[in-house]
Design a protein around this motif. Structure first.
Motif, short mmCIF file in Angstrom:
data_model
loop_
_atom_site.label_atom_id
_atom_site.label_comp_id
_atom_site.label_asym_id
_atom_site.label_seq_id
_atom_site.Cartn_x
_atom_site.Cartn_y
_atom_site.Cartn_z
N LEU A 280 9.62 4.27 1.45
CA LEU A 280 9.56 5.39 2.60
C LEU A 280 10.14 4.01 4.27
CD1 LEU A 280 7.49 7.99 1.78
CD2 LEU A 280 9.83 7.98 2.39
N ASN A 281 9.04 2.99 3.44
CA ASN A 281 9.26 2.50 4.65
C ASN A 281 10.78 1.54 4.78
OD1 ASN A 281 8.29 0.16 6.75
ND2 ASN A 281 8.54 -1.15 5.27
N ARG A 282 11.30 1.68 3.25
CA ARG A 282 13.45 1.03 3.76
C ARG A 282 13.75 2.00 4.77
NH1 ARG A 282 12.15 -1.14 -2.38
NH2 ARG A 282 12.18 -2.96 -1.94
N LEU A 283 13.93 3.32 4.25
CA LEU A 283 13.97 4.42 5.34
C LEU A 283 13.72 4.62 6.75
CD1 LEU A 283 13.98 7.01 1.67
CD2 LEU A 283 16.31 5.64 2.66
N GLY A 284 12.60 3.64 7.15
CA GLY A 284 12.15 4.04 8.37
C GLY A 284 11.07 5.23 8.58
N ALA A 285 10.49 5.38 7.39
CA ALA A 285 9.81 6.52 7.57
C ALA A 285 7.90 6.29 7.59
CB ALA A 285 9.71 7.79 6.14
N LEU A 286 8.35 5.49 9.41
CA LEU A 286 6.70 4.83 9.35
C LEU A 286 5.19 5.79 9.31
CD1 LEU A 286 7.58 1.97 11.95
CD2 LEU A 286 7.07 1.73 9.47
N ASP A 287 5.86 7.23 9.30
CA ASP A 287 4.67 7.68 9.30
C ASP A 287 3.86 8.17 8.54
OD1 ASP A 287 6.75 8.95 8.51
OD2 ASP A 287 6.19 11.13 8.94
N VAL A 288 4.46 8.11 7.51
CA VAL A 288 4.51 7.91 6.26
C VAL A 288 2.82 7.55 5.43
CG1 VAL A 288 4.49 8.22 3.45
CG2 VAL A 288 5.90 9.59 4.52
N LEU A 289 3.74 5.87 5.86
CA LEU A 289 3.43 4.16 6.31
C LEU A 289 1.79 4.24 6.59
CD1 LEU A 289 2.50 0.69 5.26
CD2 LEU A 289 4.63 0.36 7.57
N GLU A 290 1.82 5.08 8.43
CA GLU A 290 0.76 4.49 9.28
C GLU A 290 -0.42 5.15 8.75
OE1 GLU A 290 2.38 3.77 13.63
OE2 GLU A 290 2.42 5.92 12.65
N LYS A 291 -0.04 6.64 8.26
CA LYS A 291 -0.99 7.44 7.53
C LYS A 291 -1.70 7.18 6.42
CE LYS A 291 -1.13 12.00 10.40
NZ LYS A 291 -2.29 11.94 11.11
N TYR A 292 -0.75 6.59 5.65
CA TYR A 292 -2.02 5.84 4.26
C TYR A 292 -2.67 3.84 4.82
CZ TYR A 292 -1.77 3.41 -0.32
OH TYR A 292 -2.04 2.92 -1.24
N LEU A 293 -1.85 4.08 5.52
CA LEU A 293 -2.47 2.46 6.08
C LEU A 293 -4.50 2.74 6.67
CD1 LEU A 293 -0.15 0.18 7.68
CD2 LEU A 293 -1.07 0.03 5.51
N GLY A 294 -4.65 3.96 7.28
CA GLY A 294 -5.57 4.69 7.60
C GLY A 294 -6.64 5.21 6.29
N TYR A 295 -5.94 5.54 5.30
CA TYR A 295 -6.71 6.16 3.78
C TYR A 295 -7.28 4.64 3.73
CZ TYR A 295 -7.09 7.91 -0.48
OH TYR A 295 -7.40 7.85 -1.39
N LEU A 296 -6.21 3.58 3.09
CA LEU A 296 -6.67 1.76 2.65
C LEU A 296 -7.76 1.29 3.36
CD1 LEU A 296 -2.69 0.29 1.55
CD2 LEU A 296 -4.93 1.53 0.17
N ARG A 297 -7.58 1.88 4.95
CA ARG A 297 -8.58 0.74 5.95
C ARG A 297 -10.20 1.81 5.20
NH1 ARG A 297 -4.49 0.67 9.77
NH2 ARG A 297 -5.07 2.59 10.83
N ASN A 298 -10.50 2.71 4.90
CA ASN A 298 -11.50 3.79 4.92
C ASN A 298 -11.98 3.85 3.37
OD1 ASN A 298 -12.60 5.80 6.87
ND2 ASN A 298 -10.30 6.28 6.53
N ILE A 299 -10.65 3.24 2.45
CA ILE A 299 -11.23 2.61 0.98
C ILE A 299 -11.48 1.01 0.80
CG2 ILE A 299 -10.42 2.04 -0.93
CD1 ILE A 299 -10.22 5.67 -0.78
N VAL A 300 -10.92 0.26 2.04
CA VAL A 300 -11.16 -0.89 1.55
C VAL A 300 -13.03 -1.10 1.98
CG1 VAL A 300 -11.12 -3.30 2.76
CG2 VAL A 300 -9.40 -2.19 1.49
N ASP A 301 -13.27 0.13 3.87
CA ASP A 301 -14.69 0.35 3.98
C ASP A 301 -15.79 0.10 3.46
OD1 ASP A 301 -13.30 -0.41 5.96
OD2 ASP A 301 -14.08 1.20 6.97
#
Length: 602
Positions: A280-301
């Motif tokens: 999706l990032n290759r298509l420019g759908a950054l909204d999905v990436l941004e939301k997912y990065l927030g999920y990852l930060r919580n997992i790492v924490d």
């Protein structure tokens, strides 16, 4: 009268709003849908309910019905179904889950909306609405008022608000449809406003949302419709509240007939999600990436520098105990139906790289609303430490073997990628000392892979093995180029590709591996592996062959334009959970690689 469709198949049409989702089959029946979210109780479970055709379903059916045609409204997740009867009468059904901005927030209720419009003659319609509870244990109890029906589907209830005759719906009786009818199955609260005007407004707002979202995508010149449909569906697989991305919307569709390879895919695999956000990032759908990065930060924490699981619930819950739903017969009666997934207990070291790779983008991409900072780098280094520590330790591998562990080459390469990207991030944020540490570690892992994973094979030139301990092959080795571990013209990659084609290719399809696993020999091709084959053919300069195989794969998609996880390479029938994010990623990536450039538009 046309014979009703009774044997379930994967000709399914997803609808959803990133909170709930549903699958509509060829008979205009909602046959799969969980509440209050994707991993919840399947109140619509007819897909896995054996011969109980009228239980766990929401169906519209014409008297003397003869045909059904379906399509999505262009660039939306709104499904349009036309039912026709033998006398020429017809209705159009518009299915969607509301999604649009309202009062400064995204409105995405736990709700399914269906609008019925008579378009020809005097159609007589029957509505069958029988949600279930407790994984098919019982039909939901119901009470009703003048314009609503209340269904007790669990601790909470759902309410159908409608301007259709409630008595006919309750009795599942045929009646004349002389005007548009509107159905809103949602929260157990009085429906505010006129159901007719409100559902029309919801439909228009939902259509506008999806069309504007698609308008922002950067798509290839060729295969635009296919890419757009896959992109919309991938977005439907994200639980927006947390940013998690599920592997598929279903559980327990077997990988092959009577194989008992039935798994619950309604969870967030770190690996699958990495591939999804990458596509999706290759298509420019950054909204999905941004939301997912927030999920990852919580997992790492939550991990606090410790081991990362291969999968979590959409809410980040780690314990996903695997049980079976005794009251559901399974897809075509092929149980068991599983809820939960014991793979959460597995050791899979590739997940560290799959956290680092998408997160690294946040240090470079200035389009993001929240770019990563030094604190994020410190947290990411903890993940990298685990990658370094575990890069040469046995694990279950990306194919999630349940009874054996080896040092899998793919996991080691992902650990290398984690260290390599951390070195690049450190250089970008002017941390020269950390750049040196991570580069040295990346170099050390590379040397070990070259030493331990390479298998000499006489005149045939040798190949990388799937693990350090064995010489068998698996399709994940084709990802060594995608991960930038090797260049396409590297002699070792070329000889590995040759060996993989010889061993794992079955005509136009690719196995993930050809050796026995916990359940015996694989019986079906793994669709994403076929797309990896297509990518490798392109990198090898065999574009004509790659395009031929890509066209063949697209011919296997459902009428909705989607794919499941697996495919019978002899019959062409789709198997496995649906829609499978891995497979849709393959469509997007291969279309981008093989399409003619926009400069050739004509």
């Amino acid at each position: 009268m046309a014979e009703a469709v009774t044997d379930p198949n994967l000709e399914l049409w997803p609808i959803g709003n990133c909170q709930v989702s549903g699958l509509i089959d060829q008979s205009a029946s909602l046959v799969w849908g969980c509440v209050p979210r994707v991993d919840g109780d399947p109140v619509f479970c007819a897909l896995l309910n054996g011969e109980k055709r009228d239980s766990g379903v929401w169906r519209f059916e014409l008297e003397n019905q003869t045909s059904v045609t379906q399509h999505y409204e262009r660039n939306t997740a709104i499904l349009v179904t036309r039912l026709e009867s033998e006398d020429g009468s017809a209705v159009e059904i518009r299915d969607f889950c509301p999604r649009y901005e309202r009062s400064g927030r995204m409105y995405r209720p736990v709700a399914f909306a269906r609008i019925v419009r008579p378009v020809s003659g005097v159609p007589r319609l029957k509505v069958t609405l029988n949600p279930m509870r407790d994984y098919g244990a019982t039909i939901a109890e119901k009470t009703n008022g003048t314009n609503h029906i209340r269904y007790l589907v669990g601790p909470q209830a759902m309410r159908l608000s409608t301007d259709a005759p409630v008595g006919y719906v309750l009795e599942s009786r045929y009646y004349r449809v002389e005007a548009d009818q509107h159905f809103f199955l949602g929260p157990d609260e009085p429906f505010v406003g006129n159901v007719r005007s409100e559902l029309r407004r919801m439909e228009q707002s939902t259509a506008r949302y999806w069309k504007l979202w698609v308008r922002g995508l950067h798509i290839p010149l060729e295969w635009q419709d296919e890419v757009i449909r896959c992109a919309i569906t991938l977005k439907l697989c994200q639980h927006e509240e947390t940013g998690a991305i599920v592997a598929a919307l279903t559980t327990s569709i077997p990988e092959a007939a009577h194989s008992e390879r039935n798994w619950d895919y309604r969870f967030c695999w770190i690996r699958d999600s990495y591939y999804t956000v990458q596509a999706l990032n290759r298509l420019g759908a950054l909204d999905v990436l941004e939301k997912y990065l927030g999920y990852l930060r919580n997992i790492v924490d939550s991990a606090r520098g410790g081991q990362i699981q291969p999968l979590y619930s959409v809410m980040g819950e780690g314990e996903l105990d695997e049980t079976t739903a005794a009251h559901l017969a399974g897809y075509r009666g092929m149980g068991p139906v599983r809820k939960g997934n014991a793979a959460y207990k597995q050791i899979q070291h590739d997940c560290y790289g799959q956290i680092v790779l998408p997160t690294a983008q946040a240090f470079f991409d200035r389009r993001l609303l929240r770019m990563a900072d030094d604190n994020d780098f410190e947290s990411l280094e903890e993940v990298g430490e685990m990658a370094w520590k575990m890069h040469d330790q046995p694990d279950a591998g990306l194919w999630e073997f349940r009874t054996r562990q080896e040092v899998h080459t793919y996991s080691a390469v992902m650990s290398w990628a984690a260290c390599d990207r951390l070195a690049k991030v450190a250089a970008n944020i002017d941390k020269a000392d950390r750049q040196q540490v991570w580069q040295e570690r990346a170099d050390a892992i590379r040397a070990k892979i070259e030493d331990k994973a390479w298998v000499e094979n006489g005149q045939e030139g040798g190949h990388y093995g799937a693990s350090f301990e064995s010489d068998y092959l698996d399709a994940s080795l084709l990802q060594m180029v995608e991960l930038r571990f090797l260049q396409p013209d590297n002699p070792r990659f070329q000889s590995t590709f040759t060996a993989i084609e010889k061993t794992l290719r079955r005509g136009e399809h690719m196995l993930r591996y050809a050796s026995e696993d916990d359940f015996g020999l694989p019986e079906t091709a793994f669709n994403v592996c076929t797309f990896w084959l297509i990518e490798a053919l392109h990198l090898a300069g065999r574009d004509e062959e790659a395009r031929t195989l890509f066209t063949a794969m697209l011919s296997h998609t459902t009428e909705s334009g989607l794919l499941s996880e697996d495919l019978d390479f002899e019959t062409g029938e789709l198997w496995g959970n649906f829609p499978q994010t891995y497979s849709l990623v393959g469509v997007i990536n291969c279309a981008g690689l093989l399409s003619r450039p926009w400069s050739e538009m004509r």
